[in-house]
Design an enzyme around this catalytic site. Structure first.
Site, short mmCIF file in Angstrom:
data_model
loop_
_atom_site.label_atom_id
_atom_site.label_comp_id
_atom_site.label_asym_id
_atom_site.label_seq_id
_atom_site.Cartn_x
_atom_site.Cartn_y
_atom_site.Cartn_z
N HIS A 243 7.56 -6.03 11.67
CA HIS A 243 7.39 -5.10 10.55
C HIS A 243 5.94 -4.65 10.38
O HIS A 243 5.61 -3.94 9.43
CB HIS A 243 7.90 -5.73 9.26
CG HIS A 243 6.99 -6.73 8.61
ND1 HIS A 243 6.32 -7.72 9.29
CD2 HIS A 243 6.64 -6.89 7.30
CE1 HIS A 243 5.62 -8.44 8.44
NE2 HIS A 243 5.78 -7.95 7.24
N PHE B 222 0.84 -1.20 0.00
CA PHE B 222 0.00 0.00 0.00
C PHE B 222 0.87 1.24 0.00
O PHE B 222 2.08 1.19 0.27
CB PHE B 222 -0.91 0.03 1.24
CG PHE B 222 -0.16 0.09 2.55
CD1 PHE B 222 0.18 1.32 3.12
CD2 PHE B 222 0.23 -1.07 3.22
CE1 PHE B 222 0.88 1.38 4.32
CE2 PHE B 222 0.93 -1.01 4.42
CZ PHE B 222 1.25 0.22 4.97
N GLU C 45 0.34 5.17 1.84
CA GLU C 45 -0.56 5.73 2.85
C GLU C 45 -0.08 7.10 3.31
O GLU C 45 1.11 7.30 3.60
CB GLU C 45 -0.63 4.79 4.04
CG GLU C 45 -1.61 5.18 5.13
CD GLU C 45 -1.81 4.05 6.12
OE1 GLU C 45 -2.66 3.19 5.87
OE2 GLU C 45 -1.08 4.01 7.14
N LYS D 126 -4.58 1.24 -2.23
CA LYS D 126 -4.21 -0.13 -2.57
C LYS D 126 -4.41 -0.39 -4.07
O LYS D 126 -3.48 -0.74 -4.75
CB LYS D 126 -5.00 -1.14 -1.72
CG LYS D 126 -4.63 -1.04 -0.24
CD LYS D 126 -5.19 -2.16 0.59
CE LYS D 126 -4.50 -3.47 0.32
NZ LYS D 126 -3.09 -3.49 0.77
#
Length: 395
Positions: free
Chosen positions: A311, A153, A155, A389
């Protein structure tokens, strides 16, 4: 599910006793510890089952290394930029429209815009030469600047809590302006490298300094470079479309194998969905409807975790289960709006269920485990404003 932490001479799991972990993930971790030459394995708080090997883990071996532990998305990682978009003036409808569609390959018109800010073609030419020298097909270069599927993604985030003002200022973070986070990898290139390796050598690993080991490492390094450039190009596309500026804050890879010396032993440190703790500040992202944390790794306990950190939040549901669990309680349109007032751009109706916040652990539970182990300290907390996405039905 079980009670942790688990710790033996060869296997450790960094987790509080209340953290939920799947037995399948723990079993994969302990099985991996039995591989030839494996010295130590560490499961991180976002540990979850993968395809044969766990995700959210680090593995240290001597005498040989294992490409299958790195997986098919070599160089997958995250990079963070500070933008000059003031959080208080961000308008989601406008930014949504400006972003447009990032799924397609970069065309000539867009390249012309991007080239005004940086010598992308020069960098791509250097990467092309590296790929050809490693025996890789440059056709994969057309995917540069695209996010891909799965949990990848881009963001925009807004800081809502600051715990260490001086440290984040030194890092270049401006709390009143938005940050841009990009999570992506080497696209189909890493998959090609892993498939050709497994076809030739199965999962037996490669002995040090053999021609086969050196050949894989050349391809691995080229894929890491591809993934790093890919994230930079994704960010450049977003910055150009939003007509803002952005400066880099941090960049890390999650899927790699690198030479390392741990406790006086020379060997190979594999990370599979693990953030390095020895390369500066890191970001621990939550789901699309959860907080993210900017963290400072603490070196005193780094050896405990093989110099690695979680992560992300880590999956708690398998992808194949998500839609059945959620379809009666949430539509894709509802999943496109978050409880924090953010927006999720995902027009793939299967993917938006697979990547729903409910499919992930609470990021706070992962963070608590890292804090209890003395591995990090929190510098700031942020919330997602807009997550991109995909615009289409596929990635």
């Amino acid at each position: 599910m079980g009670t942790f932490p688990l710790h033996t001479d060869r296997v450790a799991i960094i987790a509080s006793e209340r953290l939920w972990l799947e037995d399948a993930a723990v079993q994969q971790l302990t099985t991996t510890a039995q591989l030839a030459g494996m010295v130590r394995v560490v499961g991180l708080p976002d540990l979850h089952p993968g395809r044969g090997y766990p995700v959210g883990a680090a593995f240290f071996s001597a005498g040989r290394f294992y490409p299958a532990l790195v997986g098919n998305d070599i160089g997958c990682g995250m990079a963070l930029w500070q933008t000059d978009i003031l959080a208080g003036k961000a308008r989601l409808d406008k930014m949504d429209k400006q972003l447009g569609n990032l799924d397609g390959f970069i065309d000539e018109e867009e390249w012309a815009v991007l080239e005004r800010a940086a010598d992308w073609q020069g960098r791509i030419a250097a990467l092309t030469a590296e790929m050809v020298a490693a025996g890789l097909d440059p056709v994969h270069l057309r995917s540069l600047g695209t996010i891909g599927g799965g949990n990848h993604f881009a963001e925009l985030q807004a800081i809502d809590q600051v715990a260490a003002a001086d440290e984040i200022a030194h890092a270049g973070i401006v709390p009143k302006a938005l940050q841009l986070l990009v999570h992506s990898g080497s696209r189909g290139l890493g998959q090609q490298i892993l498939r050709s390796h497994v076809d030739a050598f199965s999962h037996a690993g490669l002995a040090d300094r053999t021609p086969e080991a050196l050949a894989y490492l050349r391809q691995h390094d080229a894929a890491v470079r591809f993934a790093e450039l890919n994230r930079e190009l994704i960010a450049a596309r977003i910055v150009a479309r939003l007509r803002c500026t952005a400066t880099p804050v941090l960049a890390v890879n999650h899927n790699t194998v690198l030479p390392a010396n741990i406790d006086g032993v020379d060997g190979w440190l594999h990370r599979k969905g693990a953030t390095p703790s020895d390369q500066g500040l890191v970001l621990l992202p939550g789901s699309r409807d959860d907080f993210s944390y900017l963290l400072e790794p603490l070196g005193e306990a780094a050896a405990l975790s093989l110099h690695s950190l979680a992560h992300g939040a880590g999956r708690k549901w398998q992808r194949t289960d998500c839609k059945a669990r959620l379809v009666r309680i949430a539509t894709p349109a509802q999943l496109g709006r978050t409880g924090m007032g953010g927006r999720v751009i995902c027009n793939d109706k299967a993917l938006i269920y697979e990547e729903a916040p409910q499919a992930y652990k609470s990021v706070d539970s992962v963070l608590d485990s890292l804090l209890q182990a003395g591995l990090v300290r929190v510098l700031a907390r942020s919330k997602p404003i807009m997550t991109y996405k995909t615009r289409g039905e596929c990635c």
